[in-house]
Design a protein around this motif. Structure first.
Motif, PDB file in Angstrom:
ATOM      1  N   HIS A 162       4.137  17.727   3.660  1.00 24.38           N
ATOM      2  CA  HIS A 162       2.775  17.464   4.119  1.00 24.38           C
ATOM      3  C   HIS A 162       2.271  18.575   5.044  1.00 24.38           C
ATOM      4  N   ALA A 163       3.205  19.170   5.793  1.00 26.11           N
ATOM      5  CA  ALA A 163       2.843  20.260   6.699  1.00 26.11           C
ATOM      6  C   ALA A 163       3.975  21.269   6.774  1.00 26.11           C
ATOM      7  N   VAL A 164       3.606  22.541   6.947  1.00 30.45           N
ATOM      8  CA  VAL A 164       4.580  23.616   7.104  1.00 30.45           C
ATOM      9  C   VAL A 164       4.263  24.352   8.414  1.00 30.45           C
ATOM     10  N   VAL A 165       5.294  24.486   9.266  1.00 29.78           N
ATOM     11  CA  VAL A 165       5.127  25.220  10.530  1.00 29.78           C
ATOM     12  C   VAL A 165       5.937  26.514  10.449  1.00 29.78           C
ATOM     13  N   ARG A 185       6.301  11.093  17.093  1.00 23.11           N
ATOM     14  CA  ARG A 185       6.044  10.103  16.027  1.00 23.11           C
ATOM     15  C   ARG A 185       7.381   9.571  15.524  1.00 23.11           C
ATOM     16  N   GLN A 186       7.460   8.262  15.398  1.00 14.82           N
ATOM     17  CA  GLN A 186       8.711   7.635  14.953  1.00 14.82           C
ATOM     18  C   GLN A 186       8.912   7.711  13.442  1.00 14.82           C
ATOM     19  N   ASP A 187       7.916   8.259  12.726  1.00 20.33           N
ATOM     20  CA  ASP A 187       8.025   8.279  11.261  1.00 20.33           C
ATOM     21  C   ASP A 187       8.135   9.698  10.685  1.00 20.33           C
ATOM     22  N   PHE A 226       0.872  -1.180   0.000  1.00 22.81           N
ATOM     23  CA  PHE A 226       0.000   0.000   0.000  1.00 22.81           C
ATOM     24  C   PHE A 226       0.906   1.226   0.000  1.00 22.81           C
ATOM     25  N   PRO A 227       0.360   2.381  -0.434  1.00 21.71           N
ATOM     26  CA  PRO A 227       1.216   3.567  -0.476  1.00 21.71           C
ATOM     27  C   PRO A 227       1.675   3.907   0.940  1.00 21.71           C
ATOM     28  N   SER A 228       2.971   4.051   1.117  1.00 22.43           N
ATOM     29  CA  SER A 228       3.486   4.411   2.441  1.00 22.43           C
ATOM     30  C   SER A 228       4.497   5.524   2.287  1.00 22.43           C
ATOM     31  N   CYS A 229       4.356   6.562   3.114  1.00 26.40           N
ATOM     32  CA  CYS A 229       5.350   7.622   3.079  1.00 26.40           C
ATOM     33  C   CYS A 229       5.417   8.266   4.441  1.00 26.40           C
ATOM     34  N   ASN A 230       6.634   8.549   4.849  1.00 26.00           N
ATOM     35  CA  ASN A 230       6.800   9.223   6.119  1.00 26.00           C
ATOM     36  C   ASN A 230       6.284  10.646   6.009  1.00 26.00           C
ATOM     37  N   PRO A 231       5.545  11.129   7.008  1.00 21.12           N
ATOM     38  CA  PRO A 231       5.095  12.533   6.972  1.00 21.12           C
ATOM     39  C   PRO A 231       6.304  13.458   6.959  1.00 21.12           C
ATOM     40  N   ASP A 252      -3.555  15.908  14.109  1.00 24.60           N
ATOM     41  CA  ASP A 252      -4.066  15.928  12.732  1.00 24.60           C
ATOM     42  C   ASP A 252      -3.507  14.774  11.904  1.00 24.60           C
ATOM     43  N   LEU A 253      -2.269  14.377  12.198  1.00 26.47           N
ATOM     44  CA  LEU A 253      -1.705  13.197  11.526  1.00 26.47           C
ATOM     45  C   LEU A 253      -2.425  11.931  11.967  1.00 26.47           C
ATOM     46  N   ASP A 254      -2.608  11.799  13.290  1.00 27.24           N
ATOM     47  CA  ASP A 254      -3.230  10.587  13.851  1.00 27.24           C
ATOM     48  C   ASP A 254      -4.677  10.427  13.412  1.00 27.24           C
ATOM     49  N   SER A 255      -5.386  11.547  13.306  1.00 30.94           N
ATOM     50  CA  SER A 255      -6.819  11.484  12.964  1.00 30.94           C
ATOM     51  C   SER A 255      -7.065  11.383  11.465  1.00 30.94           C
ATOM     52  N   GLY A 256      -6.013  11.636  10.677  1.00 37.98           N
ATOM     53  CA  GLY A 256      -6.178  11.604   9.224  1.00 37.98           C
ATOM     54  C   GLY A 256      -6.620  12.949   8.662  1.00 37.98           C
ATOM     55  N   THR A 257      -6.779  13.948   9.525  1.00 34.46           N
ATOM     56  CA  THR A 257      -7.141  15.300   9.057  1.00 34.46           C
ATOM     57  C   THR A 257      -6.062  15.819   8.119  1.00 34.46           C
ATOM     58  N   LEU A 258      -4.819  15.481   8.455  1.00 34.54           N
ATOM     59  CA  LEU A 258      -3.689  15.843   7.595  1.00 34.54           C
ATOM     60  C   LEU A 258      -3.418  14.639   6.685  1.00 34.54           C
ATOM     61  N   ASP A 259      -3.628  14.822   5.412  1.00 29.54           N
ATOM     62  CA  ASP A 259      -3.516  13.712   4.456  1.00 29.54           C
ATOM     63  C   ASP A 259      -2.050  13.435   4.119  1.00 29.54           C
ATOM     64  N   VAL A 260      -1.571  12.240   4.475  1.00 26.26           N
ATOM     65  CA  VAL A 260      -0.187  11.878   4.151  1.00 26.26           C
ATOM     66  C   VAL A 260      -0.148  10.644   3.240  1.00 26.26           C
ATOM     67  N   SER A 261      -1.269  10.372   2.568  1.00 26.35           N
ATOM     68  CA  SER A 261      -1.329   9.166   1.724  1.00 26.35           C
ATOM     69  C   SER A 261      -0.435   9.309   0.489  1.00 26.35           C
TER      70      SER A 261
END
Length: 497
Positions: free
Chosen positions: A132-135, A65-67, A38-43, A429-438
C-alpha cells in the motif's frame, strides 16, 4: 462480596470480554457467523533501507497503528547501515541503538529481508504494486567530489570509503590506503573528519579493543602517519564538529595540538553573541590552541609523538602529484577570508595559495544520495528525493525518510526525528483515507516469488543473528567485541548454514 454481587461482576467481565472479542472480529471484518462483512486488509508498508532511517520509520509505524505490517528490504545481508559501517569503532556506546532496532525487527508485524538490491533485484514499481505504501530510506551511498585537478591520484580517498574500510563495509574491502607518509590532510571539519583524524592517530592499544577490522588494524599498526591537518575553508566559529568529538581529539593519548594563533583573531570579541553550544565549542578550541597548558598537560604534550591541528581559511584548489605523476605529494590550498559572520559567513578567495606536502588526503566534505530507480523523482542538484514532509511529490503512496529526504545532515537523533515525521505523514494518510487500503495487497508474498524466480536469496533477521553470533565468537577469540565478516559471500555462507 455477596454471591449476587459476585455473579453480576462475573457477568460484566464475561460480556465485556465478548464485546472486546467482537470488536476485534469486527475490525477484522468478520460477522458473528464467521463471514466477512466488508473488505478488510492490514496496511502493508515496505521500507527500502535497513539503516537508522529505515528502522526508525518502521518502529514508529508499528507503534502508531496496531494493524500496520512493515517489511524492511536491505541491499546487504546485514542490517543497521551507518550504525554498523559509519560509527567510529571507538564509539561503541553510539551502537547501543542496535538493541532498539533489534526489537523492531523481531516484532510480529515487522520482517527484515537482507541481500535484496532494490532497483536491481526488484523494481520500485514492483514494490508499489505489492504494498500500500513504499518508504525509501536507503541513505547516502555516494561521495561529494572535491572537484579539483588531481583528485584521482593514488593517495586521495573519500572519508566515506576510508571509514567503510576500517568499519568492514564490503565494497571497501579492497581499499589499501597509503599510510607511508608522515603527514595526512583531512578536507572538512565535521565529526566524520575528526573520526578519521582520531583513528589515524590513535594508539594501537586502544584500537585493538574495538571492532575495527583486522586488515585496518594491521595497516594502522604499520602506519607512518604522525601528523594530521584538518582543513576548512571557513573559520573557528563555523566548524561543523561537536564539542564531544573535539574533546576526544584534545585528550587523545600520545598527541598534541598544533594550531595557528592568527586564525583566532577577533574570536574572543565575538564569543558573547554565540549560542551556548557554539560558544562552549569555540572556547575549548581557543583554550587548546592559545592557552599555555598546566604542568600535567605540558608534560603529556612534551611526550607526544603525534600531532594534529585545525587549518582554517583554506580551500583545496589542486592535488599535487609526485615526480612520476601517479601519487599524491601534496595539496595546494587557496587562502580565504570571510564575508559576513556566524553560520552564514561565506569564504572568499584572497588570491594567495600555499602548498602542504602530504602523502594522504581524505576528503570529508559530505555524502550524497544517488537515484535508485528511473521511476522515482530525484533532484540531482540537492541529491534528494523531492518531498513534502516525507511525501514524495507527484507519487501517491511513495514516501522517503533519512538523508534521502533531507540530505546528509545531523546525528542519529536527527535521523530519528526526521524518520518519525515521515511515519506520521504516512499514518495521517492512512487515517484520512488519502492512502487507499481498501484493496488487499500481497506484500512480501509476491516479492518473494519474484526474488525466487530471479535467483535472489533473501537473508532473514534470524539469518543475520547467525552472522552476528559468528562475528562475536571470532572477536572473543582475539579479545575484541566482534570481528566482522568482510565480504558478502562470507556473510551469506554463514547465514545459510
Amino acid at each position: 462480596m455477596s454471591g449476587h454481587k459476585l455473579l453480576l461482576s462475573e457477568l460484566r467481565l464475561w460480556t465485556s470480554g465478548r464485546r472486546s472479542r467482537w470488536t476485534v472480529r469486527l475490525r477484522e471484518g468478520v460477522t458473528a457467523r464467521g463471514n466477512a462483512s466488508f473488505p478488510s486488509c492490514n496496511p502493508k508498508v515496505c521500507v527500502v533501507g535497513g539503516g537508522p532511517a529505515g528502522f526508525y520509520t518502521a518502529q514508529h509505524l508499528i507503534k502508531a497503528r496496531q494493524d500496520v505490517e512493515v517489511d524492511i528490504y536491505e541491499r546487504l545481508p546485514v542490517p543497521f547501515g551507518l550504525v554498523r559501517f559509519g560509527v567510529a569503532p571507538d564509539h561503541p556506546e553510539v551502537k547501543n541503538v542496535i538493541n532498539t532496532f533489534t526489537q523492531t525487527a523481531k516484532h510480529s508485524r515487522c520482517h527484515f529481508y537482507g541481500n535484496v538490491h532494490v532497483g536491481k533485484d526488484v523494481s520500485v514499481d514492483e514494490l508499489r504494486q505489492a504494498y500500500h505504501a513504499v518508504v525509501l530510506s536507503y541513505g547516502a551511498e555516494g561521495n561529494r567530489n572535491i572537484a579539483v585537478p588531481g583528485e584521482d591520484l593514488t593517495g586521495v580517498y573519500s572519508a566515506k570509503d576510508f571509514v567503510g574500510w576500517y568499519n568492514g563495509l564490503p565494497s571497501c574491502e579492497q581499499l589499501t590506503p597509503d599510510l607511508s607518509g608522515e603527514t595526512a590532510v583531512v578536507l572538512g571539519q565535521g565529526n566524520v573528519a575528526l573520526d578519521v583524524a582520531r583513528i589515524l592517530l590513535s594508539p594501537i592499544d586502544i584500537l585493538k579493543k574495538t571492532d575495527i577490522t583486522q586488515p585496518a588494524l594491521e595497516a594502522l599498526a604499520a602506519s607512518r602517519v604522525r601528523r594530521v591537518l584538518i582543513v576548512g575553508r571557513r573559520g573557528p566559529m563555523q566548524v561543523a564538529c561537536t564539542i564531544k568529538e573535539l574533546r576526544e581529539m584534545v585528550n587523545l593519548p600520545g598527541t598534541r595540538p598544533e594550531m595557528a594563533a592568527a586564525d583566532f583573531e577577533g574570536v574572543t570579541e565575538a564569543l558573547q553573541d554565540l549560542p551556548r553550544p557554539r560558544k562552549r565549542l569555540t572556547e575549548l578550541m581557543m583554550k587548546t590552541a592559545l592557552e599555555t597548558p598546566g604542568e600535567k598537560e605540558q608534560e603529556r604534550r612534551s611526550k607526544a609523538s603525534r600531532v594534529w591541528g585545525f587549518r582554517f581559511f583554506r580551500s583545496p584548489v589542486e592535488i599535487l602529484a609526485d615526480s612520476e605523476g601517479g601519487r599524491t605529494a601534496g595539496v595546494r590550498l587557496a587562502v580565504t577570508r570571510l564575508e559576513g559572520s556566524g553560520e552564514g559567513a561565506q569564504a572568499l578567495l584572497t588570491g594567495e595559495v600555499e602548498d602542504v606536502s602530504c602523502g594522504l588526503i581524505i576528503s570529508s566534505i559530505g555524502y550524497k544520495s544517488l537515484p535508485i530507480d528511473p521511476s522515482v523523482p530525484f533532484d540531482t542538484r540537492k541529491a534528494i528525493v523531492p518531498n513534502t514532509m516525507g511525501r514524495v511529490q507527484q507519487a501517491a503512496g511513495l514516501y522517503c525518510s533519512g538523508w534521502l529526504k533531507t540530505g546528509p545532515t545531523g546525528v542519529i537523533a536527527t535521523t530519528m526525528n526526521n524518520s518519525f515525521d515521515t511515519a506520521r505523514s504516512l499514518v495521517e494518510d492512512l487515517d484520512s483515507g488519502t492512502l487507499d487500503v481498501s484493496a488487499a495487497k500481497p506484500g512480501s508474498r509476491s516479492v518473494s516469488a519474484l526474488l525466487d524466480k530471479r535467483g535472489v536469496k533473501a537473508v532473514g533477521f534470524s539469518d543475520w543473528e547467525k552472522i552476528d553470533c559468528e562475528e562475536m565468537k571470532r572477536g572473543e577469540a582475539v579479545g575484541k567485541p566482534r570481528e566482522k565478516l568482510l565480504t558478502v559471500e562470507e556473510m551469506l555462507q554463514v547465514a545459510q548454514t
